[in-house]
Design an enzyme around this catalytic site. Structure first.
Site, PDB file in Angstrom:
ATOM      1  N   LYS A 275       0.843  -1.192   0.000  1.00 28.14           N
ATOM      2  CA  LYS A 275       0.000   0.000   0.000  1.00 28.14           C
ATOM      3  C   LYS A 275       0.882   1.247   0.000  1.00 28.14           C
ATOM      4  O   LYS A 275       1.982   1.219   0.552  1.00 28.14           O
ATOM      5  CB  LYS A 275      -0.844   0.032   1.284  1.00 28.14           C
ATOM      6  CG  LYS A 275      -2.057  -0.838   1.259  1.00 28.14           C
ATOM      7  CD  LYS A 275      -2.900  -0.620   2.503  1.00 28.14           C
ATOM      8  CE  LYS A 275      -4.108  -1.538   2.482  1.00 28.14           C
ATOM      9  NZ  LYS A 275      -5.058  -1.258   1.397  1.00 28.14           N
ATOM     10  N   ARG A 349     -11.030 -10.774   1.361  1.00 28.05           N
ATOM     11  CA  ARG A 349     -11.967 -11.766   0.791  1.00 28.05           C
ATOM     12  C   ARG A 349     -11.394 -13.181   0.892  1.00 28.05           C
ATOM     13  O   ARG A 349     -12.143 -14.142   0.918  1.00 28.05           O
ATOM     14  CB  ARG A 349     -12.324 -11.365  -0.651  1.00 28.05           C
ATOM     15  CG  ARG A 349     -11.179 -11.355  -1.610  1.00 28.05           C
ATOM     16  CD  ARG A 349     -11.448 -10.502  -2.854  1.00 28.05           C
ATOM     17  NE  ARG A 349     -11.288  -9.066  -2.585  1.00 28.05           N
ATOM     18  CZ  ARG A 349     -11.504  -8.105  -3.465  1.00 28.05           C
ATOM     19  NH1 ARG A 349     -11.919  -8.408  -4.682  1.00 28.05           N
ATOM     20  NH2 ARG A 349     -11.320  -6.840  -3.145  1.00 28.05           N
TER      21      ARG A 349
HETATM   22  N1  BES Z   1      -8.269  -3.194   3.976  1.00 27.42           N
HETATM   23  C1  BES Z   1      -8.398  -2.757   2.646  1.00 27.42           C
HETATM   24  C2  BES Z   1      -9.640  -1.923   2.377  1.00 27.42           C
HETATM   25  C3  BES Z   1      -9.741  -0.595   3.091  1.00 27.42           C
HETATM   26  C4  BES Z   1      -9.418   0.573   2.434  1.00 27.42           C
HETATM   27  C5  BES Z   1     -10.215  -0.523   4.393  1.00 27.42           C
HETATM   28  C6  BES Z   1      -9.541   1.788   3.085  1.00 27.42           C
HETATM   29  C7  BES Z   1     -10.337   0.695   5.038  1.00 27.42           C
HETATM   30  C8  BES Z   1     -10.000   1.848   4.378  1.00 27.42           C
HETATM   31  C9  BES Z   1      -8.431  -3.963   1.698  1.00 27.42           C
HETATM   32  O1  BES Z   1      -7.740  -5.079   2.130  1.00 27.42           O
HETATM   33  C10 BES Z   1      -7.838  -3.541   0.398  1.00 27.42           C
HETATM   34  O2  BES Z   1      -6.718  -3.128   0.395  1.00 27.42           O
HETATM   35  N2  BES Z   1      -8.594  -3.653  -0.680  1.00 27.42           N
HETATM   36  C11 BES Z   1      -8.151  -3.267  -1.972  1.00 27.42           C
HETATM   37  C12 BES Z   1      -8.613  -4.297  -2.974  1.00 27.42           C
HETATM   38  C13 BES Z   1      -8.057  -4.113  -4.368  1.00 27.42           C
HETATM   39  C14 BES Z   1      -6.572  -4.368  -4.371  1.00 27.42           C
HETATM   40  C15 BES Z   1      -8.748  -5.063  -5.312  1.00 27.42           C
HETATM   41  C16 BES Z   1      -8.735  -1.894  -2.306  1.00 27.42           C
HETATM   42  O3  BES Z   1      -9.901  -1.674  -2.002  1.00 27.42           O
HETATM   43  O4  BES Z   1      -8.015  -1.060  -2.815  1.00 27.42           O
HETATM   44 ZN    ZN Z   2      -5.684  -5.100   1.590  1.00 29.05          ZN
END
Ligand code: BES
Ligand code: ZN
Ligand code: ZN
Length: 495
Positions: A275, A349
């Site tokens: 991230k 997921r």
């Molecule tokens: N934990 C994150 C989602 C999230 C984002 C929670 C902001 C709280 C605040 C999740 O694991 C994630 O990173 N999802 C990705 C998925 C993508 C790579 C398909 C996302 O939403 O960017």
């Molecule tokens: Zn994530």
């Protein structure tokens, strides 16, 4: 904070509080005739001068705090009352007023409940990491309830249980990730199970998960030095608790088994698909789903609701290490479907696929999964509304109604089949990324793991679980969103 519920004012209070909306005062019938007249003239004069949301005036020779019960935009009448009570409590402790009577003799039970919630929210602080812990100023709220005092006392007991759960969830979520690893989360859950009659616990570690084929958790968790765990908590309110039958259990028996499944990423770096630094600190809250289901089942068991409920916490840390899952890796999920990890940051997921499988194994008839799942949901609905998906209209309607009763907003999202093809893998059955509609893609992925013939709803709380600026009754950090609606859903299903 102390809350005493009394029939009539004790006369010991340093001030009394009245709630007003524009020109009418709510819950004022405990005032004398003379005082009513004074209040009326104050309110009639409102338009002439500045009137803040909190105003101190002398009514009936008693310092009286007027609290505007309808100030914020977009909130329901009950939420306005929560906010009013919250602002009152904040101000009262700032001004160090030791005892305040709140005039609620004329309030409806839901209104009383809202006021209590507002007071409880104001009492929360998270200062575990501060070098100097300030002693909270102790305020006693005397709730003048007239002939409703017996009913209100029972409601206050229930609200205290609910708020204990909200505080538990918030404390877990706000604790930094190095201090709340999956193993430490398990320790907390063990303690809760030990001290909550009727609640039993089963914990699977990495070795057991691997042996039993819960490979979502193993795949996500293996890159971290902190091993993944799955916790299953069970409570059966249709059977005897504490040696006797629960209050309503004699009268009913239902085959409903509600299983709550929570995403418990104690930290989400994104894994090898790292991230960006800006969005990383908030990932201490990526275990909000697991904290929420743990807190909810604690309250459901304590309240002895006559329903069978289980909670499954899927705990892992999404870290970078020499064993981290590689983009392109393929694993076989518990239900036999193979999954290619297209993006290691879409880990929620994967762990939830195991939670849903476990829900099926323990005989769920209804599943609620709750997760900080997608950034797409934050962009779609922001911090004030959670999106939910459901394969069952009746359950979906209950989510909205229970949310409304708890001042938690839910918006129904579609399980749009047109986007389902995008989840197909090349070498594997599925991949963990899908269409541009990110929140929907994630929900469609989860649907692949929902046991057959099971009513299911998925709540994406990525926006609502944690706030970085003040929102309603949270200054910063965990909101506790979802705990109350889950408890209310169990209550509703047990009726
Ligand atoms: N934990 C994150 C989602 C999230 C984002 C929670 C902001 C709280 C605040 C999740 O694991 C994630 O990173 N999802 C990705 C998925 C993508 C790579 C398909 C996302 O939403 O960017
Ligand atoms: Zn994530
Ligand atoms: Zn995540």
């Amino acid at each position: 904070m102390k809350i005493n519920i009394v029939q009539s004012a004790s006369g010991k209070a340093n001030a009394s509080a009245l709630f007003f909306i524009k020109k009418s005062v709510q819950f004022s019938d405990v005032l004398s005739e003379n005082a009513e007249k004074q209040v009326e003239s104050v309110l009639n004069g409102m338009e002439d001068g500045p009137f803040e949301d909190l105003e101190y005036l002398e009514i009936d020779n008693q310092p009286t705090i007027f609290v505007d019960a309808a100030k914020e935009r977009g909130l329901s009448a009950l939420d306005h009352l929560r906010m009013a009570a919250y602002r009152l409590a904040k101000k009262v402790s700032k001004r160090q007023i030791p005892m305040v009577s709140i005039m609620l003799a004329d309030a409806a039970p839901e209104q009383f409940k809202s006021v209590l919630h507002g007071l409880h929210y104001a009492d929360y602080k998270f200062d575990a990491y501060k070098s100097k812990q300030k002693d909270a100023f102790q305020v006693t709220f005397e709730i003048v309830a007239g002939d409703q005092s017996a009913v209100f006392k029972k409601i206050a007991e229930d609200v205290a249980v609910e708020h204990k759960a909200v505080v538990l969830a918030k404390n877990l979520i706000n604790t930094c990730s190095s201090d709340l690893t999956p193993a430490e989360f398990v320790e907390n859950a063990n303690t809760i199970a030990k001290y909550t009659p009727g609640l039993s616990i089963k914990v699977r570690n990495m070795k057991q998960l691997e042996k039993e084929g819960f490979m979502g958790l193993v795949t996500v968790g293996k890159g971290s030095s902190h091993e993944p765990f799955m916790i299953t908590l069970s409570y059966d309110g249709t059977k005897s608790v504490r040696g006797t039958k629960t209050k309503a259990a004699n009268a009913r028996s239902s085959s409903d088994h509600l299983v709550l499944v929570g995403k418990g990423l104690t930290f989400d770096t994104g894994g090898l698909c790292l991230k960006p630094p800006k969005s990383m600190p908030e990932m201490i809250s990526d275990m909000s789903g697991a904290a929420t289901v743990l807190a909810a089942i604690q309250a459901i068991a304590t309240l002895e609701l006559p329903i069978k409920v289980s909670a499954v916490c899927c705990l892992a840390e999404n870290a970078i290490g020499n064993k981290s899952v590689l983009p392109g890796d393929i694993f076989k999920a518990k239900n036999g479907k193979t999954v290619m990890v297209d993006n290691t940051d879409a880990e929620g997921r994967l762990v939830l696929s195991d939670g849903l499988a476990e829900a099926g194994l323990i005989g769920a008839t209804h599943i609620v999964d709750i997760a900080t799942l997608t950034g797409a949901m934050v962009r779609a609905l922001g911090y004030a509304v959670a999106g939910f998906f459901s394969n069952d209209d009746d359950l979906g309607l209950k989510v909205i109604n229970c949310g409304e009763a708890c001042c938690e907003k839910f918006w129904s999202m579609p399980l749009e089949e047109e986007y389902a093809d995008a989840l197909k893998g090349n070498f594997a059955d599925l991949k963990n990324t899908g269409s541009d509609a990110g929140a929907i893609a994630a929900a469609l992925f989860l649907q692949e793991f929902v046991p057959e013939n099971t009513a299911w709803t998925h709540w994406d709380i990525a926006g609502t679980a944690f706030v970085s600026k003040a929102w309603k009754y949270t200054e910063f950090g965990a909101t506790g969103f979802g705990v109350q609606t889950l408890i209310e859903l169990a209550r509703e299903m047990s009726n």
